[in-house]
Design a protein around this motif. Sequence first.
Motif, mmCIF file in Angstrom:
data_model
loop_
_atom_site.group_PDB
_atom_site.id
_atom_site.type_symbol
_atom_site.label_atom_id
_atom_site.label_comp_id
_atom_site.label_asym_id
_atom_site.label_seq_id
_atom_site.Cartn_x
_atom_site.Cartn_y
_atom_site.Cartn_z
ATOM 1 N N SER A 19 0.844 -1.193 0.000
ATOM 2 C CA SER A 19 0.000 0.000 0.000
ATOM 3 C C SER A 19 0.874 1.236 0.000
ATOM 4 O O SER A 19 1.957 1.250 0.590
ATOM 5 N N THR A 51 -2.936 3.682 -2.818
ATOM 6 C CA THR A 51 -2.830 2.697 -3.892
ATOM 7 C C THR A 51 -2.605 1.344 -3.232
ATOM 8 O O THR A 51 -1.688 1.192 -2.413
ATOM 9 N N SER A 53 -2.264 -2.948 -3.404
ATOM 10 C CA SER A 53 -1.896 -4.120 -4.198
ATOM 11 C C SER A 53 -2.258 -5.381 -3.429
ATOM 12 O O SER A 53 -2.013 -5.475 -2.213
ATOM 13 N N TRP A 191 -9.272 -6.671 -13.524
ATOM 14 C CA TRP A 191 -8.267 -7.549 -12.944
ATOM 15 C C TRP A 191 -7.518 -8.274 -14.048
ATOM 16 O O TRP A 191 -7.930 -8.288 -15.206
ATOM 17 N N GLY A 200 -4.770 -11.115 -10.446
ATOM 18 C CA GLY A 200 -4.094 -9.988 -9.824
ATOM 19 C C GLY A 200 -5.005 -8.778 -9.752
ATOM 20 O O GLY A 200 -5.737 -8.479 -10.710
ATOM 21 N N SER A 202 -5.205 -4.586 -8.254
ATOM 22 C CA SER A 202 -4.654 -3.391 -7.625
ATOM 23 C C SER A 202 -5.609 -2.246 -7.917
ATOM 24 O O SER A 202 -6.324 -2.271 -8.922
ATOM 25 N N SER A 204 -6.469 2.244 -6.957
ATOM 26 C CA SER A 204 -6.172 3.490 -6.253
ATOM 27 C C SER A 204 -7.485 4.145 -5.860
ATOM 28 O O SER A 204 -8.499 4.021 -6.566
#
Length: 209
Positions: A19, A51, A53, A191, A200, A202, A204
């Motif tokens: 993060s 952000t 992850s 994703w 995966g 991630s 923001s």
Amino acid sequence: MAYETYPLDLPTNVGIVGSNWVLKRAVAVSASPFSGVQQVQEYDLALWQATISLPPMKRANAAYWQAFYLRLHGRLGTFLMGDPDAKQPRGTLSGGGTLVTTSEVAVYAHEIPVVSSRLNETILKAGDYVQLGTGLSAKLHMVVSDATTNGSGTATLVVEPQIKQVVPISESVIFSNPRGLFRMDASELGWDSDHVSRFGFSFSCTEAL
């Protein structure tokens, strides 16, 4: 029209592995081209940005995050989130206790008068987070100097960013797993997956007001 009731909670089946946190401010600086003397003006803007992850995961776990993404309806929905590396305080309140405001706190204030069940202790340390309000009114703040109670249990929390909504007297201050209200920075939420079906994620996000 969305059928959801916001804010949502983050899925808890998989932990966050990375993060990045920023407190976005608006500060204007102008300098004389002849003397170099600067004039500085700070404005009210002070928003948390993060952000996040997640680790690679198989579909059994990824499905919960896929559903979370879709339930947000892009930037329409909101969710509650805190710093994953600071869920518990470093002060003595890490062992439990109570923390309540002793007077109303006005917007733009930085000091919160409180009373705790712990006496003559450093209940919160600089860098600990607290949450004011719940649900759609949840706001995340960081304590920026150690807070120590006296023999009556009273203390003053000095926090950043400034208070953004009136905090009433006798309001419980949340210090365990404190969270704020956030909104995604983009409505296109997706994703990745590879040839062995590892997913995966991630994203923001920015504090929602």
